[in-house]
Design an enzyme around this catalytic site. Sequence first.
Site, PDB file in Angstrom:
ATOM      1  N   GLN A   1     -20.339 -46.732 -23.004  1.00  0.00           N
ATOM      2  CA  GLN A   1     -20.945 -46.213 -21.776  1.00  0.00           C
ATOM      3  C   GLN A   1     -21.769 -44.962 -22.045  1.00  0.00           C
ATOM      4  O   GLN A   1     -22.697 -44.666 -21.302  1.00  0.00           O
ATOM      5  CB  GLN A   1     -19.859 -45.890 -20.740  1.00  0.00           C
TER       6      GLN A   1
ATOM      7  N   LYS B   1     -25.866 -52.861 -23.279  1.00  0.00           N
ATOM      8  CA  LYS B   1     -25.772 -51.911 -22.167  1.00  0.00           C
ATOM      9  C   LYS B   1     -26.899 -50.889 -22.227  1.00  0.00           C
ATOM     10  O   LYS B   1     -26.963 -49.973 -21.417  1.00  0.00           O
ATOM     11  CB  LYS B   1     -24.424 -51.188 -22.209  1.00  0.00           C
TER      12      LYS B   1
ATOM     13  N   CYS C   1     -11.537 -53.926 -16.514  1.00  0.00           N
ATOM     14  CA  CYS C   1     -10.866 -53.935 -17.818  1.00  0.00           C
ATOM     15  C   CYS C   1     -10.135 -52.621 -18.079  1.00  0.00           C
ATOM     16  O   CYS C   1     -10.111 -52.125 -19.213  1.00  0.00           O
ATOM     17  CB  CYS C   1     -11.852 -54.220 -18.962  1.00  0.00           C
TER      18      CYS C   1
ATOM     19  N   ASP D   1     -15.628 -44.311 -28.488  1.00  0.00           N
ATOM     20  CA  ASP D   1     -16.164 -45.502 -27.841  1.00  0.00           C
ATOM     21  C   ASP D   1     -17.377 -45.067 -27.019  1.00  0.00           C
ATOM     22  O   ASP D   1     -17.242 -44.494 -25.946  1.00  0.00           O
ATOM     23  CB  ASP D   1     -15.074 -46.120 -26.955  1.00  0.00           C
TER      24      ASP D   1
ATOM     25  N   HIS E   1     -11.014 -48.269 -21.803  1.00  0.00           N
ATOM     26  CA  HIS E   1     -11.285 -49.682 -21.544  1.00  0.00           C
ATOM     27  C   HIS E   1     -10.299 -50.492 -22.404  1.00  0.00           C
ATOM     28  O   HIS E   1      -9.897 -50.040 -23.474  1.00  0.00           O
ATOM     29  CB  HIS E   1     -12.728 -49.957 -21.981  1.00  0.00           C
TER      30      HIS E   1
END
Lengths: 149, 414
Positions: free
Chosen positions: B204, B227, B367, B201, B124
């Site tokens: 997600q 999220k 993104c 990261d 991302h």
Amino acid sequence: MSLADDLYRETILDHYHNPRNHGVIEHPTAQVEGVNPLCGDELTLYLTVKDGKIEDVKLTAKGCSINTASGSMMSELLLGKSVEEANQIVDLFKRMMLDKKEEVELPDELEDLEALRGVKKYPVRIKCALLPWNTMLEGLDNTLNSSSK
Amino acid sequence: MSKLNVEQIRKDFPILQRQIEGKQLVYLDNAATSQKPRAVIDSLTGYYEGYNANIHRGIHTLAEEATDAYEAVRETVREFIDADHTHEIIFTRGTTEAINLVAYSWGNANILPGDEIVLTAMEHHSNLIPWQRLATERNAKLVFIPITEDGQLDMKEAQKLISDKTKIVAATQMSNVLGTINPIKELAKLAHEKGAVILVDGAQGVPHVKTSVRDLDVDFLVFSMHKMLGPTGVGVLYGKTELLEAMQPFQSGGHMISSVWRDKATWSELPWKFEAGTSNIADVIASGKAIEYLTALGMDNVRAHEIEITEYALNKLNELGDISIFGPKDATLRGGVVSFNVDAIHAHDIGQICADAAIAIRAGHHCCQPLMRDLNVMGTARASFYIYNTKEEVDLLFEALKEADKVLGHVACR
């Protein structure tokens, strides 16, 4: 059926499936790239302006249906017009799309553009409809500047 | 079979009752942000109505209650990601701020000219741009692990690319476009063998897959609460103690100090050294409720539900014929993120037709512009699932896509 009838009415679909003046001009008097960074839409506008008149206009576009149809309609309407007339039409169309207070009326010869009025209901798509027109303004500007040199 | 009682879960989410022009909302944009359960929403009003106060300062009752509630969430997060210490949990504004913090505080002290920063081709922008800036400033080099044809990380290449020059590997746990779940444990091992650190990261991944920083042996893990059922405005940075101790503060000002003179100051200890200014107290406290909600469901059950619905969606959408679906074909290798294009139809047109059926999906470049170029597409449409989504909702999506294909598909001249 729940389709956005305003957005995908027949005129728009017709221009989307068969875009007019699609292609390139080998030696244009102006060539402008238009980009919509938010959705990645890209188009290239080619113009041949002689004696203050749009003699030829071509577009290649990678974009959504609204963008493609809007560019196609624009090319059809502006072909053969003087630069001055073209600027007026672009200005009128932009006002129709952007004026939040009142409905801007279009003259009969521009009635095809009525099909795009429905896009106003979808604020995020207005920029899709405007991209070819803003690119055209830049193209007309470039032509003026280069001929006045 | 999924052990989640989806019908019961749906009752906990007030927004799922929403109608759009007479149609029931179908929310399939969970990779962008999830919806919030009643417990999270109530926590926000409960705080503002009951014990709103600034934390770590006052001596009055409200300040004590607010401080206790805020600090308790640190422990909730620690337990959720299986970290060793609560002081390794730092609250940020989101994943983006957490990555910027590491790129700045760790990066400036550790990246030298000629060093290499290893990323993946599926990052991302938030796990790309901070490293780009750092590399430019430091004259360091960015190296990208490519992806295979079915959207998985090319681990053979990873072995070659992670080298003695590598100072940090920064990789996503799960791609927000392809859904691919990356082999983080292996990447961490490769990085550590070369003396490099690894940042993951988890924006997600953490909301969908049980994540243990101890098991994965990662040095930094970042993720966003919004999220995973929490409010917007809260991110988490996990870092190993010795790394965080050695790092300088990112932002400075109130709250992050120990002693201040006119001309100098000393920093507070971990984790407060990295939490300058008044924290996002209400949202952090509500984030704790979100984690409690997920923990009560059980992350293994969450994952099982998503595999089931993703597998169903992959099969169902493929019935369309005219569809290209990106990422791994095997639902157990991916999260509940399904990106696709229908014929040559622009993703925004697909998004629009879905919106008219009250179906919320994402359309665009997500993104991830460099990845879009790799895939040779301008953008994709993306449906992403969570605990409250049903197979019936996938069927509604399928019907909308059929409609899109009928109206806009089969363009002759392009």
